[in-house]
Design an enzyme around this catalytic site. Structure first.
Site, PDB file in Angstrom:
ATOM      1  N   GLU A 212     -13.042   8.737  -1.980  1.00 28.84           N
ATOM      2  CA  GLU A 212     -13.625   8.754  -0.986  1.00 28.84           C
ATOM      3  C   GLU A 212     -14.212  10.400  -0.574  1.00 28.84           C
ATOM      4  OE1 GLU A 212     -11.076   7.810   2.351  1.00 28.84           O
ATOM      5  OE2 GLU A 212     -12.864   7.831   4.060  1.00 28.84           O
TER       6      GLU A 212
ATOM      7  N   ASN B 281     -15.184  -1.552   5.970  1.00 30.97           N
ATOM      8  CA  ASN B 281     -13.998  -0.691   6.105  1.00 30.97           C
ATOM      9  C   ASN B 281     -13.031  -0.490   7.051  1.00 30.97           C
ATOM     10  OD1 ASN B 281     -11.975   1.225   4.641  1.00 30.97           O
ATOM     11  ND2 ASN B 281     -12.434   2.419   6.189  1.00 30.97           N
ATOM     12  N   GLU B 282     -11.875  -1.163   7.212  1.00 33.04           N
ATOM     13  CA  GLU B 282     -11.077  -1.239   8.446  1.00 33.04           C
ATOM     14  C   GLU B 282     -12.032  -1.053   9.864  1.00 33.04           C
ATOM     15  OE1 GLU B 282      -8.241   2.076   8.111  1.00 33.04           O
ATOM     16  OE2 GLU B 282      -7.684   1.272   6.037  1.00 33.04           O
TER      17      GLU B 282
ATOM     18  N   TYR C 219      -0.327   0.786   3.086  1.00 33.16           N
ATOM     19  CA  TYR C 219       0.243   2.250   2.560  1.00 33.16           C
ATOM     20  C   TYR C 219       1.701   2.165   2.754  1.00 33.16           C
ATOM     21  CZ  TYR C 219      -4.456   4.067   2.391  1.00 33.16           C
ATOM     22  OH  TYR C 219      -5.619   4.335   1.978  1.00 33.16           O
TER      23      TYR C 219
ATOM     24  N   GLU D 109      -7.054  -0.651  -0.709  1.00 26.51           N
ATOM     25  CA  GLU D 109      -6.318   0.667  -0.465  1.00 26.51           C
ATOM     26  C   GLU D 109      -4.945   0.596  -0.451  1.00 26.51           C
ATOM     27  OE1 GLU D 109      -7.592   3.007   2.997  1.00 26.51           O
ATOM     28  OE2 GLU D 109      -9.742   2.441   2.508  1.00 26.51           O
TER      29      GLU D 109
ATOM     30  N   GLN E  56      -5.772   7.995  -3.609  1.00 29.88           N
ATOM     31  CA  GLN E  56      -7.059   8.136  -4.215  1.00 29.88           C
ATOM     32  C   GLN E  56      -7.030   8.488  -5.473  1.00 29.88           C
ATOM     33  OE1 GLN E  56      -9.899   9.450  -1.238  1.00 29.88           O
ATOM     34  NE2 GLN E  56      -9.283   8.056   0.088  1.00 29.88           N
TER      35      GLN E  56
HETATM   36  O1  AHR Z   1      -7.461   6.680   2.405  1.00 27.95           O
HETATM   37  C1  AHR Z   1      -7.530   7.284   3.666  1.00 27.95           C
HETATM   38  C2  AHR Z   1      -8.035   6.468   4.829  1.00 27.95           C
HETATM   39  O2  AHR Z   1      -7.031   5.553   4.931  1.00 27.95           O
HETATM   40  C3  AHR Z   1      -9.113   5.724   4.384  1.00 27.95           C
HETATM   41  O3  AHR Z   1     -10.242   6.394   4.746  1.00 27.95           O
HETATM   42  C4  AHR Z   1      -9.094   4.548   5.580  1.00 27.95           C
HETATM   43  O4  AHR Z   1      -9.827   3.417   5.253  1.00 27.95           O
HETATM   44  C5  AHR Z   1      -7.680   4.377   5.773  1.00 27.95           C
HETATM   45  O5  AHR Z   1      -7.149   4.258   6.873  1.00 27.95           O
END
Ligand code: AHR
Length: 535
Positions: free
Chosen positions: A59, A206-207, A284, A340, A389
């Site tokens: 990103e 995205n999200e 995450y 992600e 990432q």
């Molecule tokens: O990876 C960092 C961020 O985490 C991304 O931009 C977003 O899609 C997610 O919340």
């Protein structure tokens, strides 16, 4: 004689991964408890482990692109057309299958026209989500595809459904993929690329439940259908068969949203004019709380155990998403893409908090292995995953500092797992044992297996326990094994990591399993990840 055999096998192992692995030094360790039994059902052929499970995410965030990949053609850092040679070389070795770009939340703000044409004429815009810095737009469409070519990876473009229009997205895809000489295709040719680009994946936003516009699930579905309808890939080589572009809709937010249910319901009732091939999941690993995530280095066993516990939530998330998808799609036509994931800690002290820069330790390598094993064991539904990432951001493969580059423990796990790319999953069953810390009880051992296209059988084994070794007694259905050789990664401390002055503190070493009484025995040291070929 025995010594010669081991040295020969170690050399052979090195050749498999393309480097000479040194043997693991003798470690002082307590003796293992009773053996963990692992059954490898080698006569059952499971689904293909799509190599896209090993995908990456880059990103426009901190130094993920600028400094980490792009240094510009005039940089003293060795580069090819502005793209770092050292980073490309390292990424080639782990056979990166695809790179999701340009975001993330950045993608929800991205306007592609800012990133084409002569770089000196590109506008300077803002990156409001990530550190409120200037976005120079020097890395745009042409630079992204050049980078993919250099790495040998495929394209995964996440389009702007948040603040862009369906027309803007349609134009971008015509620009990138049309072979017919439309005005947009001619503009691409004038910018240096006469032939159409190939795009494997299209992310439909995205999200959008969060930074992508805080849309309700039903509102997103209406937007998503328009974008899926009008974002077309015109590349003549992608019009049919396995080469067609796959469209991935936004799914669950790892919280309470019902995006996956709404998307799959719409998919089931869809009309001819739109379709999707995937739904995404973002999940995450947050060791503590969102506000106080915990340090990326300098932690002890308590933080370690909490992080492992947190990462194992991925198992429930996948089960939950798969159950929703099974309801609408029992034949598993639509894939789940964990596009992600990774550990998210507090930023490095002194760094811009918006740059999400964190150190990467042995713990993170173990987290990578646990998740990759989980994705492989669920390969019937999971067709792709993108760790967040690739360079310098969150759970990165590579950390750069000016001209210096460091390969992280997570990078080494991705390297070790190359034999699993496009292999056939082999089911395993095991009694994982228990690792306890305070009130936390976790499975001590984790495993996955696969047969590669040349017929070789591979095992991946993880011992999560930071103090106790694990003996794994493995039975392989229908096979009398002679032994197993491969690589193992461990280190004296869970927060061990590599730096430019100590780049090899956490690296894979040669490792063997021995045949005994019809079984294969592995003595895994504490806190270790191993990948082995069964002989
Ligand atoms: O990876 C960092 C961020 O985490 C991304 O931009 C977003 O899609 C997610 O919340």
């Amino acid at each position: 004689m025995l010594g010669t055999r081991i040295v020969t096998r170690i050399a052979a192992v090195g050749a498999l991964w393309g480097f000479a692995a040194q043997p693991l030094p003798a470690l002082a360790q307590s003796s293992p408890g009773s053996p963990v039994r692992l059954e490898v059902h080698a006569s059952q052929a499971g689904p293909n482990i799509n190599r896209d499970i090993f995908g990456q995410f880059a990103e426009h965030l901190g130094s993920g692109i600028y400094g980490g990949i792009w240094v510009g053609p005039n940089s003293p850092i060795p580069n090819v057309r502005g793209i770092r040679k050292d980073v490309v070389g390292a990424l080639r070795a782990i056979r990166v299958p695809n790179v999701r770009w340009p975001g993330g939340c950045f993608g929800d703000n991205y306007h592609w026209r800012n990133g084409i044409g002569p770089r000196s004429k590109r506008p300077a815009t803002l990156n409001p989500d990530w550190g409120s810095v200037i976005e120079p737009n020097s890395f745009g469409t042409e630079e992204y595809f050049d980078f993919l070519d250099q790495v040998g990876a495929e394209a995964f473009i996440s389009e702007n459904v948040g603040s862009g229009t369906a027309q803007e997205a349609a134009d971008w895809f015509e620009y990138m993929t049309s072979k017919l000489p439309t005005t947009l295709a001619k503009e691409r040719a004038a910018n240096g690329h006469p032939s159409p680009y190939k795009i494997k994946y299209l992310g439909l936003g995205n999200e959008n439940w969060g930074c992508g516009g805080a849309m309700s699930a039903d509102h997103y579905v209406e937007e998503m259908k328009r974008f899926a309808r009008y974002t077309r890939n015109y590349n003549p080589k992608q019009q049919s068969g396995t080469e067609t572009m796959k469209r991935i809709a936004v799914g669950w937010d790892s919280g309470n949203s019902d995006y996956t249910d709404a998307v799959m319901r719409a998919w089931k009732d869809k009309v001819w004019s739109w379709d999707i091939e995937g739904v995404s999941l973002h999940g995450y690993t947050i060791p503590n709380s969102w506000e106080k995530k915990g340090p990326s280095v300098g932690f002890g066993e308590s933080e370690y155990a909490k992080a492992i516990q947190a990462t194992l939530k991925m198992k429930d998330w996948i089960a939950h998403q798969s159950a929703i998808m099974d309801k609408y799609d029992p034949d598993k036509k639509v894939g789940l893409y964990v596009d992600e994931w990774g550990i998210w800690t507090d930023p490095d002290p002194g760094s811009n908090p918006g740059f999400l820069q964190q150190q990467n330790t042995l713990r993170d390598g173990i987290i990578a292995a646990l998740n990759l094993n989980l994705f492989m064991r669920n390969a019937d539904r999971i067709r792709g995953a993108n760790i967040a990432q690739m360079v310098n951001v969150l759970q990165a493969m590579i950390l750069t500092d000016g001209p210096k580059m460091v390969l992280t423990p997570t990078y080494h796990v991705y390297h070790m797992y190359v034999p699993f790319h496009d292999a056939a999953e082999v089911p395993v069953s095991f009694d994982a044992g228990t690792y306890s810390y305070g009130d936390i009880r976790l499975p001590q051992v984790d495993a996955a297996a696969a047969r590669d296209r040349s017929g070789k059988l591979w095992l991946s084994l993880v011992n999560v326990d930071p103090t106790r070794p694990a003996r794994i007694a493995t039975s392989i259905e229908g096979v009398t094994s002679q032994g197993a050789s491969g690589l193992i990664m461990t280190a004296p401390a869970v927060d061990a990591h590599n730096t430019s002055s100590r780049p090899n503190d956490v690296v894979p070493r040669a490792f063997e399993g021995r045949a005994s009484g019809g079984q294969l025995l592995f003595d895994l040291p504490p806190k270790s990840v191993a990948v082995l070929e069964v002989r």
